[in-house]
Design a protein around this motif. Structure first.
Motif, PDB file in Angstrom:
ATOM      1  N   ASP A 195       0.832  -1.198   0.000  1.00  0.00           N
ATOM      2  CA  ASP A 195       0.000   0.000   0.000  1.00  0.00           C
ATOM      3  C   ASP A 195       0.873   1.257   0.000  1.00  0.00           C
ATOM      4  O   ASP A 195       0.561   2.250  -0.654  1.00  0.00           O
ATOM      5  N   TYR A 196       1.977   1.216   0.740  1.00  0.00           N
ATOM      6  CA  TYR A 196       2.897   2.355   0.800  1.00  0.00           C
ATOM      7  C   TYR A 196       3.516   2.631  -0.572  1.00  0.00           C
ATOM      8  O   TYR A 196       3.713   3.780  -0.934  1.00  0.00           O
ATOM      9  N   ASP A 197       3.805   1.570  -1.326  1.00  0.00           N
ATOM     10  CA  ASP A 197       4.427   1.754  -2.646  1.00  0.00           C
ATOM     11  C   ASP A 197       3.549   2.562  -3.591  1.00  0.00           C
ATOM     12  O   ASP A 197       4.055   3.230  -4.479  1.00  0.00           O
ATOM     13  N   GLY A 198       2.257   2.529  -3.418  1.00  0.00           N
ATOM     14  CA  GLY A 198       1.357   3.296  -4.269  1.00  0.00           C
ATOM     15  C   GLY A 198       0.883   4.592  -3.634  1.00  0.00           C
ATOM     16  O   GLY A 198       0.024   5.272  -4.177  1.00  0.00           O
ATOM     17  N   SER A 199       1.457   4.964  -2.497  1.00  0.00           N
ATOM     18  CA  SER A 199       0.964   6.121  -1.759  1.00  0.00           C
ATOM     19  C   SER A 199       1.485   7.443  -2.318  1.00  0.00           C
ATOM     20  O   SER A 199       2.453   7.491  -3.084  1.00  0.00           O
ATOM     21  N   LEU A 200       0.845   8.507  -1.899  1.00  0.00           N
ATOM     22  CA  LEU A 200       1.235   9.852  -2.312  1.00  0.00           C
ATOM     23  C   LEU A 200       2.606  10.214  -1.756  1.00  0.00           C
ATOM     24  O   LEU A 200       3.408  10.857  -2.430  1.00  0.00           O
ATOM     25  N   ARG A 201       2.903   9.799  -0.549  1.00  0.00           N
ATOM     26  CA  ARG A 201       4.194  10.103   0.066  1.00  0.00           C
ATOM     27  C   ARG A 201       5.335   9.578  -0.786  1.00  0.00           C
ATOM     28  O   ARG A 201       6.327  10.249  -0.990  1.00  0.00           O
ATOM     29  N   ARG A 202       5.185   8.387  -1.289  1.00  0.00           N
ATOM     30  CA  ARG A 202       6.229   7.796  -2.128  1.00  0.00           C
ATOM     31  C   ARG A 202       6.421   8.620  -3.410  1.00  0.00           C
ATOM     32  O   ARG A 202       7.541   8.801  -3.868  1.00  0.00           O
ATOM     33  N   LYS A 203       5.332   9.109  -3.965  1.00  0.00           N
ATOM     34  CA  LYS A 203       5.416   9.897  -5.191  1.00  0.00           C
ATOM     35  C   LYS A 203       5.990  11.287  -4.933  1.00  0.00           C
ATOM     36  O   LYS A 203       6.666  11.859  -5.798  1.00  0.00           O
ATOM     37  N   LEU A 204       5.740  11.835  -3.765  1.00  0.00           N
ATOM     38  CA  LEU A 204       6.252  13.161  -3.448  1.00  0.00           C
ATOM     39  C   LEU A 204       7.770  13.173  -3.305  1.00  0.00           C
ATOM     40  O   LEU A 204       8.397  14.226  -3.469  1.00  0.00           O
ATOM     41  N   ILE A 205       8.372  12.040  -3.034  1.00  0.00           N
ATOM     42  CA  ILE A 205       9.822  11.970  -2.918  1.00  0.00           C
ATOM     43  C   ILE A 205      10.487  12.298  -4.255  1.00  0.00           C
ATOM     44  O   ILE A 205      11.620  12.770  -4.288  1.00  0.00           O
ATOM     45  N   TRP A 206       9.767  12.120  -5.365  1.00  0.00           N
ATOM     46  CA  TRP A 206      10.311  12.482  -6.679  1.00  0.00           C
ATOM     47  C   TRP A 206      10.593  13.972  -6.773  1.00  0.00           C
ATOM     48  O   TRP A 206      11.332  14.426  -7.657  1.00  0.00           O
ATOM     49  N   GLY A 207      10.024  14.748  -5.869  1.00  0.00           N
ATOM     50  CA  GLY A 207      10.301  16.176  -5.837  1.00  0.00           C
ATOM     51  C   GLY A 207      11.765  16.489  -5.587  1.00  0.00           C
ATOM     52  O   GLY A 207      12.234  17.587  -5.883  1.00  0.00           O
ATOM     53  N   VAL A 208      12.503  15.515  -5.070  1.00  0.00           N
ATOM     54  CA  VAL A 208      13.948  15.680  -4.866  1.00  0.00           C
ATOM     55  C   VAL A 208      14.624  15.961  -6.196  1.00  0.00           C
ATOM     56  O   VAL A 208      15.595  16.725  -6.255  1.00  0.00           O
ATOM     57  N   TYR A 209      14.152  15.366  -7.269  1.00  0.00           N
ATOM     58  CA  TYR A 209      14.715  15.627  -8.596  1.00  0.00           C
ATOM     59  C   TYR A 209      14.097  16.872  -9.230  1.00  0.00           C
ATOM     60  O   TYR A 209      14.783  17.697  -9.807  1.00  0.00           O
ATOM     61  N   ILE A 210      12.802  16.989  -9.134  1.00  0.00           N
ATOM     62  CA  ILE A 210      12.070  17.983  -9.897  1.00  0.00           C
ATOM     63  C   ILE A 210      12.330  19.409  -9.412  1.00  0.00           C
ATOM     64  O   ILE A 210      12.633  20.291 -10.215  1.00  0.00           O
ATOM     65  N   VAL A 211      12.233  19.646  -8.115  1.00  0.00           N
ATOM     66  CA  VAL A 211      12.345  21.004  -7.590  1.00  0.00           C
ATOM     67  C   VAL A 211      13.727  21.625  -7.836  1.00  0.00           C
ATOM     68  O   VAL A 211      13.814  22.728  -8.397  1.00  0.00           O
ATOM     69  N   PRO A 212      14.828  20.971  -7.466  1.00  0.00           N
ATOM     70  CA  PRO A 212      16.131  21.608  -7.721  1.00  0.00           C
ATOM     71  C   PRO A 212      16.428  21.819  -9.206  1.00  0.00           C
ATOM     72  O   PRO A 212      16.966  22.861  -9.594  1.00  0.00           O
ATOM     73  N   MET A 213      16.098  20.842 -10.043  1.00  0.00           N
ATOM     74  CA  MET A 213      16.352  20.996 -11.474  1.00  0.00           C
ATOM     75  C   MET A 213      15.508  22.122 -12.069  1.00  0.00           C
ATOM     76  O   MET A 213      15.978  22.879 -12.914  1.00  0.00           O
ATOM     77  N   ALA A 214      14.272  22.252 -11.616  1.00  0.00           N
ATOM     78  CA  ALA A 214      13.418  23.334 -12.102  1.00  0.00           C
ATOM     79  C   ALA A 214      13.971  24.695 -11.667  1.00  0.00           C
ATOM     80  O   ALA A 214      13.956  25.652 -12.443  1.00  0.00           O
ATOM     81  N   LEU A 215      14.477  24.778 -10.438  1.00  0.00           N
ATOM     82  CA  LEU A 215      15.061  26.040  -9.963  1.00  0.00           C
ATOM     83  C   LEU A 215      16.321  26.405 -10.738  1.00  0.00           C
ATOM     84  O   LEU A 215      16.542  27.582 -11.058  1.00  0.00           O
ATOM     85  N   VAL A 216      17.145  25.419 -11.053  1.00  0.00           N
ATOM     86  CA  VAL A 216      18.345  25.687 -11.844  1.00  0.00           C
ATOM     87  C   VAL A 216      17.955  26.163 -13.239  1.00  0.00           C
ATOM     88  O   VAL A 216      18.511  27.147 -13.754  1.00  0.00           O
ATOM     89  N   CYS A 217      17.004  25.502 -13.864  1.00  0.00           N
ATOM     90  CA  CYS A 217      16.553  25.911 -15.200  1.00  0.00           C
ATOM     91  C   CYS A 217      15.941  27.305 -15.169  1.00  0.00           C
ATOM     92  O   CYS A 217      16.199  28.123 -16.064  1.00  0.00           O
ATOM     93  N   LEU A 218      15.149  27.608 -14.140  1.00  0.00           N
ATOM     94  CA  LEU A 218      14.548  28.933 -14.006  1.00  0.00           C
ATOM     95  C   LEU A 218      15.630  29.996 -13.828  1.00  0.00           C
ATOM     96  O   LEU A 218      15.570  31.063 -14.448  1.00  0.00           O
ATOM     97  N   THR A 219      16.624  29.702 -13.011  1.00  0.00           N
ATOM     98  CA  THR A 219      17.730  30.643 -12.802  1.00  0.00           C
ATOM     99  C   THR A 219      18.492  30.898 -14.087  1.00  0.00           C
ATOM    100  O   THR A 219      18.807  32.050 -14.422  1.00  0.00           O
ATOM    101  N   ILE A 220      18.784  29.856 -14.823  1.00  0.00           N
ATOM    102  CA  ILE A 220      19.486  30.000 -16.094  1.00  0.00           C
ATOM    103  C   ILE A 220      18.662  30.841 -17.063  1.00  0.00           C
ATOM    104  O   ILE A 220      19.183  31.732 -17.732  1.00  0.00           O
ATOM    105  N   TYR A 221      17.376  30.588 -17.130  1.00  0.00           N
ATOM    106  CA  TYR A 221      16.509  31.361 -18.027  1.00  0.00           C
ATOM    107  C   TYR A 221      16.477  32.832 -17.625  1.00  0.00           C
ATOM    108  O   TYR A 221      16.604  33.725 -18.467  1.00  0.00           O
ATOM    109  N   LEU A 222      16.302  33.100 -16.315  1.00  0.00           N
ATOM    110  CA  LEU A 222      16.201  34.484 -15.863  1.00  0.00           C
ATOM    111  C   LEU A 222      17.508  35.247 -16.057  1.00  0.00           C
ATOM    112  O   LEU A 222      17.496  36.425 -16.393  1.00  0.00           O
ATOM    113  N   VAL A 223      18.623  34.594 -15.858  1.00  0.00           N
ATOM    114  CA  VAL A 223      19.914  35.248 -16.029  1.00  0.00           C
ATOM    115  C   VAL A 223      20.174  35.552 -17.509  1.00  0.00           C
ATOM    116  O   VAL A 223      20.692  36.619 -17.845  1.00  0.00           O
ATOM    117  N   ASN A 224      19.796  34.671 -18.386  1.00  0.00           N
ATOM    118  CA  ASN A 224      20.118  34.842 -19.787  1.00  0.00           C
ATOM    119  C   ASN A 224      19.081  35.591 -20.607  1.00  0.00           C
ATOM    120  O   ASN A 224      19.429  36.256 -21.589  1.00  0.00           O
TER     121      ASN A 224
END
Length: 87
Positions: free
Chosen positions: A56-85
Protein backbone atom coordinates in the motif's frame (compact mmCIF):
# COMPACT_ATOMS: atom_id res chain seq x y z
CA UNK A 1 29.88 21.66 -21.72
CA UNK A 2 29.84 23.16 -18.22
CA UNK A 3 26.04 22.92 -18.12
CA UNK A 4 26.16 19.21 -18.95
CA UNK A 5 28.73 18.67 -16.20
CA UNK A 6 26.55 20.62 -13.74
CA UNK A 7 23.48 18.55 -14.55
CA UNK A 8 25.44 15.30 -14.32
CA UNK A 9 26.89 16.14 -10.90
CA UNK A 10 23.51 17.39 -9.69
CA UNK A 11 21.87 14.18 -10.92
CA UNK A 12 24.39 12.04 -9.03
CA UNK A 13 23.99 14.05 -5.81
CA UNK A 14 20.21 14.12 -6.09
CA UNK A 15 20.17 10.36 -6.75
CA UNK A 16 22.04 9.78 -3.49
CA UNK A 17 19.62 12.08 -1.64
CA UNK A 18 16.62 10.36 -3.27
CA UNK A 19 17.88 6.89 -2.39
CA UNK A 20 18.60 7.87 1.20
CA UNK A 21 15.23 9.56 1.62
CA UNK A 22 13.39 6.67 0.00
CA UNK A 23 15.07 4.07 2.21
CA UNK A 24 14.45 6.17 5.32
CA UNK A 25 10.78 6.67 4.48
CA UNK A 26 10.26 2.98 3.75
CA UNK A 27 11.98 2.08 7.03
CA UNK A 28 9.67 4.44 8.93
CA UNK A 29 6.64 2.88 7.22
CA UNK A 30 7.86 -0.60 8.16
CA UNK A 31 8.37 0.46 11.80
CA UNK A 32 4.90 2.01 11.89
CA UNK A 33 3.33 -1.16 10.48
CA UNK A 34 5.19 -3.36 12.96
CA UNK A 35 3.94 -1.12 15.78
CA UNK A 36 0.37 -1.36 14.47
CA UNK A 37 0.66 -5.15 14.35
CA UNK A 38 1.97 -5.26 17.92
CA UNK A 39 -1.04 -3.25 19.12
CA UNK A 40 -3.67 -5.05 17.01
CA UNK A 41 -5.56 -8.29 17.61
CA UNK A 42 -3.06 -10.22 15.41
CA UNK A 43 -5.48 -11.80 12.96
CA UNK A 44 -2.72 -12.43 10.41
CA UNK A 45 1.00 -13.20 10.59
CA UNK A 46 3.32 -10.25 11.16
CA UNK A 47 5.27 -10.69 7.90
CA UNK A 48 2.10 -10.79 5.81
CA UNK A 49 0.69 -7.74 7.58
CA UNK A 50 3.88 -5.74 7.00
CA UNK A 51 4.17 -6.93 3.38
CA UNK A 52 0.61 -5.82 2.60
CA UNK A 53 1.16 -2.49 4.29
CA UNK A 54 4.35 -1.87 2.32
CA UNK A 55 2.52 -2.68 -0.92
CA UNK A 56 0.00 0.00 0.00
CA UNK A 57 2.90 2.35 0.80
CA UNK A 58 4.43 1.75 -2.65
CA UNK A 59 1.36 3.30 -4.27
CA UNK A 60 0.96 6.12 -1.76
CA UNK A 61 1.24 9.85 -2.31
CA UNK A 62 4.19 10.10 0.07
CA UNK A 63 6.23 7.80 -2.13
CA UNK A 64 5.42 9.90 -5.19
CA UNK A 65 6.25 13.16 -3.45
CA UNK A 66 9.82 11.97 -2.92
CA UNK A 67 10.31 12.48 -6.68
CA UNK A 68 10.30 16.18 -5.84
CA UNK A 69 13.95 15.68 -4.87
CA UNK A 70 14.72 15.63 -8.60
CA UNK A 71 12.07 17.98 -9.90
CA UNK A 72 12.35 21.00 -7.59
CA UNK A 73 16.13 21.61 -7.72
CA UNK A 74 16.35 21.00 -11.47
CA UNK A 75 13.42 23.33 -12.10
CA UNK A 76 15.06 26.04 -9.96
CA UNK A 77 18.34 25.69 -11.84
CA UNK A 78 16.55 25.91 -15.20
CA UNK A 79 14.55 28.93 -14.01
CA UNK A 80 17.73 30.64 -12.80
CA UNK A 81 19.49 30.00 -16.09
CA UNK A 82 16.51 31.36 -18.03
CA UNK A 83 16.20 34.48 -15.86
CA UNK A 84 19.91 35.25 -16.03
CA UNK A 85 20.12 34.84 -19.79
CA UNK A 86 16.77 36.03 -21.13
CA UNK A 87 15.10 38.32 -18.58
Amino acid sequence: MALIRLFFIAFVVLSIVYLSLSLYSRSRARDRLEGEWDESDKTMPRDAFVREGLQDYDGSLRRKLIWGVYIVPMALVCLTIYLVNFA
